[in-house]
Design a protein around this motif. Structure first.
Motif, short mmCIF file in Angstrom:
data_model
loop_
_atom_site.label_atom_id
_atom_site.label_comp_id
_atom_site.label_asym_id
_atom_site.label_seq_id
_atom_site.Cartn_x
_atom_site.Cartn_y
_atom_site.Cartn_z
N TYR A 152 0.83 -1.19 0.00
CA TYR A 152 0.00 0.00 0.00
C TYR A 152 0.88 1.25 0.00
O TYR A 152 1.88 1.33 0.72
CB TYR A 152 -0.91 0.00 1.23
N THR A 153 0.48 2.23 -0.79
CA THR A 153 1.18 3.52 -0.85
C THR A 153 0.31 4.58 -0.19
O THR A 153 -0.85 4.74 -0.58
CB THR A 153 1.46 3.93 -2.30
N PRO A 154 0.81 5.32 0.80
CA PRO A 154 0.00 6.35 1.45
C PRO A 154 -0.53 7.37 0.47
O PRO A 154 0.11 7.70 -0.53
CB PRO A 154 0.99 6.99 2.43
N SER A 155 -1.73 7.87 0.77
CA SER A 155 -2.43 8.79 -0.13
C SER A 155 -2.86 10.04 0.64
O SER A 155 -3.47 9.93 1.71
CB SER A 155 -3.66 8.10 -0.72
N GLU A 156 -2.56 11.19 0.08
CA GLU A 156 -3.00 12.44 0.71
C GLU A 156 -4.52 12.53 0.74
O GLU A 156 -5.11 13.06 1.68
CB GLU A 156 -2.41 13.64 -0.02
N ALA A 157 -5.16 12.00 -0.30
CA ALA A 157 -6.62 12.04 -0.36
C ALA A 157 -7.23 11.16 0.72
O ALA A 157 -8.25 11.51 1.33
CB ALA A 157 -7.11 11.61 -1.74
N VAL A 158 -6.62 9.99 0.96
CA VAL A 158 -7.11 9.11 2.03
C VAL A 158 -6.90 9.79 3.39
O VAL A 158 -7.77 9.73 4.26
CB VAL A 158 -6.39 7.75 1.98
N GLU A 159 -5.77 10.45 3.56
CA GLU A 159 -5.53 11.19 4.80
C GLU A 159 -6.61 12.25 5.00
O GLU A 159 -7.14 12.43 6.11
CB GLU A 159 -4.16 11.84 4.79
N ALA A 160 -6.97 12.94 3.92
CA ALA A 160 -8.01 13.98 4.00
C ALA A 160 -9.35 13.38 4.39
O ALA A 160 -10.12 13.97 5.16
CB ALA A 160 -8.12 14.71 2.67
N ALA A 161 -9.66 12.18 3.87
CA ALA A 161 -10.92 11.52 4.22
C ALA A 161 -10.94 11.16 5.70
O ALA A 161 -11.94 11.35 6.40
CB ALA A 161 -11.10 10.27 3.36
N TRP A 162 -9.82 10.66 6.20
CA TRP A 162 -9.74 10.33 7.63
C TRP A 162 -9.80 11.60 8.48
O TRP A 162 -10.37 11.59 9.58
CB TRP A 162 -8.47 9.55 7.93
N LEU A 163 -9.22 12.66 7.98
CA LEU A 163 -9.30 13.93 8.72
C LEU A 163 -10.74 14.36 8.91
O LEU A 163 -11.12 14.85 9.98
CB LEU A 163 -8.53 15.02 7.96
N ALA A 164 -11.56 14.16 7.88
CA ALA A 164 -12.98 14.50 8.00
C ALA A 164 -13.64 13.68 9.11
O ALA A 164 -14.48 14.19 9.86
CB ALA A 164 -13.67 14.24 6.66
N VAL A 165 -13.24 12.42 9.22
CA VAL A 165 -13.78 11.56 10.28
C VAL A 165 -13.36 12.07 11.65
O VAL A 165 -14.19 12.20 12.57
CB VAL A 165 -13.30 10.10 10.08
N TYR A 166 -12.10 12.40 11.80
CA TYR A 166 -11.58 12.82 13.10
C TYR A 166 -12.03 14.23 13.49
O TYR A 166 -11.99 14.58 14.66
CB TYR A 166 -10.05 12.72 13.10
N ARG A 167 -12.44 15.02 12.51
CA ARG A 167 -12.90 16.38 12.82
C ARG A 167 -14.40 16.43 13.12
O ARG A 167 -14.91 17.46 13.57
CB ARG A 167 -12.56 17.31 11.65
N ASP A 168 -15.08 15.32 12.87
CA ASP A 168 -16.51 15.25 13.19
C ASP A 168 -16.81 13.84 13.68
O ASP A 168 -17.49 13.05 13.02
CB ASP A 168 -17.34 15.59 11.95
#
Length: 268
Positions: A182-198
């Motif tokens: 698996y290669t880390p993805s900035e877009a996946v990080e952004a999706a998880w950020l949305a989860v952690y911010r709400d």
């Protein structure tokens, strides 16, 4: 004739197959401490068997969208990992002199070759086909590891649920070749950020993410204690399996199964 396997006639020893289990320890040398070395590693393999059993259930649940029931198995894995980490303290009661008295009988064998540990890494997303080479003499172990390498990991299934919930996970991530690392993805990080911010809105995904971090955290802790124990017993010698010993083990401390669940913390 009485069936010894009926409930009324079952005994503790028969249920646990103790005669077979307790005859599986066969130290090669006459050194006292080799028995400890054998039992510690056999116990770890038994715990790894249970971990794989739990991760398989958790993965089936996550893949089916049943996130909350998966928490129990993942929490159980974390508890088992803690027990496995503590067991290094028992092995550390063996001094370098004790170990060197029987180390020679180990030949080229090494925990590096554990198919169950490599399968666990693979199921969690750390895919590396080179470890197949150590299972060529064990067809079933080879097949199980190969199947894990070619199937979606627990993290792949988690990201699919992230997308199913409506969060923006890129198609190239969802449709990637799952047999590759698996290669880390900035877009996946952004999706998880949305989860952690709400977290109230995304509570099931948030809790699942934290359970995954627990696993990753415990795996790194286990690796670190492994490094310290090995250095305490053999210093910087090469490992029995031909690895660089402590140097190789130290290099594994940087591995993360769920990279965006770590990197997002900097951006919260």
């Amino acid at each position: 004739m009485t069936d010894p396997n009926t409930a009324a006639d079952m005994t503790y020893a028969r249920y646990l197959d103790l005669d077979r289990l307790l005859s599986a320890q066969a130290p090669i040398s006459d050194q006292h401490d080799e028995m400890l070395f054998v039992i510690i590693h056999q116990a770890k393999e038994l715990w790894l068997k249970q971990i794989l059993h739990e991760v398989a259930l958790a993965q089936r649940l996550v893949r089916g969208g049943d996130l909350v029931p998966a928490y129990k198995s993942l929490a159980r894995v974390s508890r088992i990992q803690a027990v496995m980490t503590q067991s290094w303290d028992i092995l550390a009661t063996m001094t370098p002199a004790d170990y060197l008295r029987f180390r020679g009988v180990l030949g080229s064998s090494s925990g590096f070759q554990s198919d169950q540990f490599r399968r666990l890494e693979t199921l969690l997303g750390l895919k590396d086909r080179k470890f197949l080479a150590f299972q060529t003499d064990r067809p079933e172990a080879h097949a199980a590891l190969l199947a894990a390498l070619e199937a979606p990991s627990l993290y792949d299934d988690t990201l699919a649920q992230l997308a199913a919930a409506g969060l923006p996970v890129p198609a190239e991530v969802l449709n990637r070749d799952v047999s590759q690392p698996y290669t880390p993805s900035e877009a996946v990080e952004a999706a998880w950020l949305a989860v952690y911010r709400d977290t109230d809105r995304w509570w099931p995904l948030y809790q699942l993410a934290e359970k995954l971090v627990d696993l990753d955290d415990a795996l790194v802790t286990w690796r670190h204690k492994h490094v310290v124990t090995v250095e305490r017993i053999i210093g910087r010698r090469r490992g029995t399996g031909g690895t660089d010993g402590v140097a190789y083990l130290s290099s594994t401390l940087e591995r993360r199964c769920f990279p965006e669940l770590w990197s997002l913390r900097t951006r919260l």
